[in-house]
Design a protein around this motif. Structure first.
Motif, PDB file in Angstrom:
ATOM      1  N   ARG A   1       0.836  -1.193   0.000  1.00 34.54           N
ATOM      2  CA  ARG A   1       0.000   0.000   0.000  1.00 34.54           C
ATOM      3  C   ARG A   1       0.878   1.253   0.000  1.00 34.54           C
ATOM      4  O   ARG A   1       1.793   1.361   0.796  1.00 34.54           O
ATOM      5  N   ALA A   2       0.577   2.184  -0.874  1.00 34.19           N
ATOM      6  CA  ALA A   2       1.379   3.411  -0.980  1.00 34.19           C
ATOM      7  C   ALA A   2       0.806   4.503  -0.065  1.00 34.19           C
ATOM      8  O   ALA A   2       0.060   4.220   0.848  1.00 34.19           O
ATOM      9  N   GLY A   3       1.155   5.731  -0.318  1.00 38.33           N
ATOM     10  CA  GLY A   3       0.569   6.848   0.426  1.00 38.33           C
ATOM     11  C   GLY A   3       1.525   7.595   1.326  1.00 38.33           C
ATOM     12  O   GLY A   3       1.176   8.646   1.866  1.00 38.33           O
ATOM     13  N   THR A   4       2.753   7.070   1.500  1.00 35.98           N
ATOM     14  CA  THR A   4       3.670   7.757   2.413  1.00 35.98           C
ATOM     15  C   THR A   4       4.158   9.087   1.855  1.00 35.98           C
ATOM     16  O   THR A   4       4.766   9.869   2.588  1.00 35.98           O
ATOM     17  N   ARG A   5       3.881   9.359   0.576  1.00 39.30           N
ATOM     18  CA  ARG A   5       4.217  10.690   0.055  1.00 39.30           C
ATOM     19  C   ARG A   5       3.473  11.779   0.832  1.00 39.30           C
ATOM     20  O   ARG A   5       3.885  12.931   0.848  1.00 39.30           O
ATOM     21  N   HIS A   6       2.346  11.389   1.431  1.00 34.35           N
ATOM     22  CA  HIS A   6       1.565  12.357   2.209  1.00 34.35           C
ATOM     23  C   HIS A   6       1.995  12.395   3.686  1.00 34.35           C
ATOM     24  O   HIS A   6       1.414  13.136   4.471  1.00 34.35           O
ATOM     25  N   GLY A   7       2.985  11.572   4.045  1.00 29.74           N
ATOM     26  CA  GLY A   7       3.382  11.465   5.449  1.00 29.74           C
ATOM     27  C   GLY A   7       3.877  12.744   6.081  1.00 29.74           C
ATOM     28  O   GLY A   7       3.397  13.134   7.157  1.00 29.74           O
ATOM     29  N   PRO A   8       4.839  13.436   5.449  1.00 28.51           N
ATOM     30  CA  PRO A   8       5.376  14.636   6.117  1.00 28.51           C
ATOM     31  C   PRO A   8       4.299  15.679   6.454  1.00 28.51           C
ATOM     32  O   PRO A   8       4.288  16.226   7.568  1.00 28.51           O
ATOM     33  N   ARG A   9       3.399  15.933   5.520  1.00 25.14           N
ATOM     34  CA  ARG A   9       2.344  16.928   5.800  1.00 25.14           C
ATOM     35  C   ARG A   9       1.467  16.497   6.969  1.00 25.14           C
ATOM     36  O   ARG A   9       1.082  17.309   7.811  1.00 25.14           O
ATOM     37  N   GLN A  10       1.130  15.200   6.989  1.00 20.36           N
ATOM     38  CA  GLN A  10       0.225  14.735   8.043  1.00 20.36           C
ATOM     39  C   GLN A  10       0.919  14.714   9.401  1.00 20.36           C
ATOM     40  O   GLN A  10       0.310  15.028  10.422  1.00 20.36           O
ATOM     41  N   ILE A  11       2.185  14.337   9.406  1.00 22.16           N
ATOM     42  CA  ILE A  11       2.936  14.361  10.672  1.00 22.16           C
ATOM     43  C   ILE A  11       3.000  15.792  11.194  1.00 22.16           C
ATOM     44  O   ILE A  11       2.791  16.056  12.383  1.00 22.16           O
ATOM     45  N   ARG A  12       3.268  16.736  10.283  1.00 21.88           N
ATOM     46  CA  ARG A  12       3.296  18.143  10.720  1.00 21.88           C
ATOM     47  C   ARG A  12       1.941  18.564  11.278  1.00 21.88           C
ATOM     48  O   ARG A  12       1.862  19.206  12.327  1.00 21.88           O
ATOM     49  N   ALA A  13       0.869  18.179  10.579  1.00 23.51           N
ATOM     50  CA  ALA A  13      -0.470  18.574  11.027  1.00 23.51           C
ATOM     51  C   ALA A  13      -0.764  18.006  12.415  1.00 23.51           C
ATOM     52  O   ALA A  13      -1.276  18.703  13.291  1.00 23.51           O
ATOM     53  N   GLU A  14      -0.409  16.737  12.619  1.00 21.31           N
ATOM     54  CA  GLU A  14      -0.715  16.089  13.904  1.00 21.31           C
ATOM     55  C   GLU A  14       0.267  16.496  14.999  1.00 21.31           C
ATOM     56  O   GLU A  14       0.071  16.160  16.164  1.00 21.31           O
ATOM     57  N   SER A  15       1.356  17.182  14.628  1.00 24.12           N
ATOM     58  CA  SER A  15       2.315  17.647  15.647  1.00 24.12           C
ATOM     59  C   SER A  15       1.826  18.904  16.349  1.00 24.12           C
ATOM     60  O   SER A  15       2.496  19.391  17.271  1.00 24.12           O
ATOM     61  N   CYS A  16       0.663  19.409  15.954  1.00 23.88           N
ATOM     62  CA  CYS A  16       0.220  20.709  16.484  1.00 23.88           C
ATOM     63  C   CYS A  16      -0.086  20.670  17.979  1.00 23.88           C
ATOM     64  O   CYS A  16      -0.162  21.711  18.618  1.00 23.88           O
TER      65      CYS A  16
END
Ligand code: MN
Length: 320
Positions: free
Chosen positions: A55-70
């Motif tokens: 399953r792919a999708g890790t290209r979206h990882g950095p943005r989501q990690i940043r969002a959830e780091s709030c």
């Protein structure tokens, strides 16, 4: 926090300055800058998934990690560390990878990490699939020589090829050994499990001196003693890189990833591992394989963000 430290170093934007759900999503709501100039440590994203096998999708990882780091606040209540009183840290954005060319992407990553290291800055990488650790290690070894490795993962990632390709997310540590980027008898792999192709799947590393700690050895117990042993074996001088694949965690905690295996680590054990790296000469780290399309609650990315904060807290000098 003294007023003095606050004046000297970048601080995460507080919850009373801007609502936590507002503003631009940098890692930990830190300031952003273009290069690592003047930084002790930086967060940098590698938005890639062209090395994944399922399953792919890790290209979206950095943005989501940043969002959830709030939600992350500057002081670690559990580990007692206030990294922003002692280190200058910023988010330097993402590397502009070539999503159509994995070899070119690796060169972009190596060049980018070279640039960070030239500033004397420790890179903490937001993945991205696990392929990225290979080009990161090329840069790290160029500066420090072969490094010791703490590798947390459900998989060994030491395959020779995948579909005939030498560069993929299941091969980074084979390449790292071949190119003398890591020290085999200063390498520990933690959390490996699942089904394999043969009983000897983990032996390639073991035969070179890797310590392989399968998940079953971790079940029902604290991993603090394991990390105590790792610290004794590595010592405080040898440069150490930590590579944390979020699929090391059980899918009950971290379902948002591409190659899921049952019977994995708990979030508490993950914290024990990363906190247990404190005292090592950490020169870099990554948190890889967060795949937001499979992470509807956001919890996988949230755990990833927390583990990156813990890595920051484990860096030399983070605790004053
Ligand atoms: Mn992996």
């Amino acid at each position: 926090m003294t007023a003095d430290a606050k004046h000297r170093f970048n601080q995460p934007l507080g919850g009373n300055e801007m609502p936590r759900f507002g503003g631009l999503a940098t890692m930990m709501r830190l300031p952003m800058q273009d290069t690592a100039a003047g930084l002790d440590a930086c967060f940098v994203g590698v938005p890639m998934d062209i090395g994944t096998s399922n399953r792919a999708g890790t290209r979206h990882g950095p943005r989501q990690i940043r969002a959830e780091s709030c939600m992350l606040r500057p002081y670690g209540m559990g580990n007692g560390v206030a990294p922003f009183e002692n280190l200058q840290v910023a988010d330097i954005g993402d590397f502009a990878i070539n999503t159509f060319n994995i070899s070119a992407t690796c060169d972009i990553i190596t060049e980018g990490i070279n640039g960070i290291l030239e500033h004397g800055c420790v890179p903490l990488v937001l993945g991205g699939d696990h392929t990225l650790t290979y080009p990161v290690l090329r840069a790290v070894a160029r500066k420090f020589g072969p490094v010791a490795l703490v590798h947390v993962d459900a998989h060994a990632d030491t395959s020779d090829v995948m579909f005939g390709e030498k560069i993929a997310h299941g091969t980074p540590f084979r390449r790292a050994v071949e190119e003398n980027l890591i020290i085999p008898d200063r390498t520990v792999q933690i959390g490996l499990r699942g089904t394999g192709y043969s009983p000897s799947d983990y032996d390639w590393g073991r035969n070179l001196g890797f310590e392989v700690v399968q998940a079953e050895e971790c079940w029902h117990r604290s991993l603090a003693p394991l990390m105590e042993r790792v610290r004794q074996r590595f010592g405080g001088d040898v440069p150490v890189y930590v590579s944390f694949d979020i699929d090391s965690l059980d899918p009950a905690f971290a379902p948002g990833t591409g190659t899921v295996e049952v019977g994995g680590l708990t979030t508490i054990q993950a914290l024990e591992i990363v906190r247990g790296c404190s005292g090592l000469n950490l020169v870099g780290g990554d948190l890889v394989e967060v795949s937001p399309p499979y992470d509807p609650s956001g919890n996988t990315a949230l755990i990833g963000a927390n583990l990156l904060f813990e890595m920051l807290c484990a860096l030399p000098g983070a605790n004053g």
